[in-house]
Design a protein around this motif. Structure first.
Motif, PDB file in Angstrom:
ATOM      1  N   GLN A  81     -10.257   2.087  -1.209  1.00 21.99           N
ATOM      2  CA  GLN A  81      -9.138   2.253  -0.105  1.00 21.99           C
ATOM      3  C   GLN A  81      -8.697   4.100  -0.748  1.00 21.99           C
ATOM      4  O   GLN A  81      -8.603   4.038  -1.942  1.00 21.99           O
ATOM      5  CB  GLN A  81      -7.478   1.771   0.053  1.00 21.99           C
ATOM      6  N   ARG A 128       1.059  -1.558   0.115  1.00 23.43           N
ATOM      7  CA  ARG A 128      -0.150  -0.055  -0.010  1.00 23.43           C
ATOM      8  C   ARG A 128       0.699   1.576  -0.320  1.00 23.43           C
ATOM      9  O   ARG A 128       1.821   1.125   0.841  1.00 23.43           O
ATOM     10  CB  ARG A 128      -0.523  -0.081   1.275  1.00 23.43           C
ATOM     11  N   ALA A 169      -2.661  -0.100  -4.391  1.00 24.48           N
ATOM     12  CA  ALA A 169      -2.366  -1.392  -3.873  1.00 24.48           C
ATOM     13  C   ALA A 169      -1.632  -1.647  -4.701  1.00 24.48           C
ATOM     14  O   ALA A 169      -1.167  -1.937  -5.811  1.00 24.48           O
ATOM     15  CB  ALA A 169      -3.670  -2.694  -3.291  1.00 24.48           C
ATOM     16  N   GLU A 198      -7.324  -0.286  -5.253  1.00 28.21           N
ATOM     17  CA  GLU A 198      -8.955  -1.070  -4.480  1.00 28.21           C
ATOM     18  C   GLU A 198      -9.390   0.190  -4.753  1.00 28.21           C
ATOM     19  O   GLU A 198      -9.081   1.320  -3.747  1.00 28.21           O
ATOM     20  CB  GLU A 198      -8.011  -1.274  -2.950  1.00 28.21           C
TER      21      GLU A 198
END
Length: 104
Positions: A96, A12, A100, A93
């Motif tokens: 989010q 991430r 990622a 993602e």
């Protein structure tokens, strides 16, 4: 990624103003040399830079980080972002804010 070489890889990253900030432990340090350059962002603070050297070619000031960011930017403390010929690849993602599986 620089010249086909992965110089940082993280599950991430932290996205700020369209830039992926990689955790410091994700860097392959053999490609980074501290630069003397500094710059000031009015809300993040003073940035420091790295030269990125891969395969005998140096890309000056191609990475930057905030060692002592302002309170508003504390989540990117010591995280490294890239520009000037460094390509960030990865999957995003959808739920989010960070990317990622990113690699630079």
């Amino acid at each position: 990624m620089r010249n086909g070489t992965v110089i940082a890889e993280a599950p991430r990253t932290v996205m700020v103003e369209g830039n992926h900030y990689f955790p410091p432990e994700s860097l392959r340090r053999e490609y980074f040399v501290e630069s003397g350059r500094r710059s000031l962002c009015f809300w993040k603070g003073i940035a420091r830079y790295y030269d990125v050297s891969v395969g005998g070619q140096t890309n000056p000031d191609a990475a930057w980080y905030y060692p002592k960011p302002s309170p508003l930017a504390r989540r990117i403390k010591n995280h490294v972002a890239f520009w000037q010929g460094i390509v960030v690849e990865g999957t995003r993602e959808p739920t989010q804010r960070g990317g990622a599986g990113s690699a630079a």
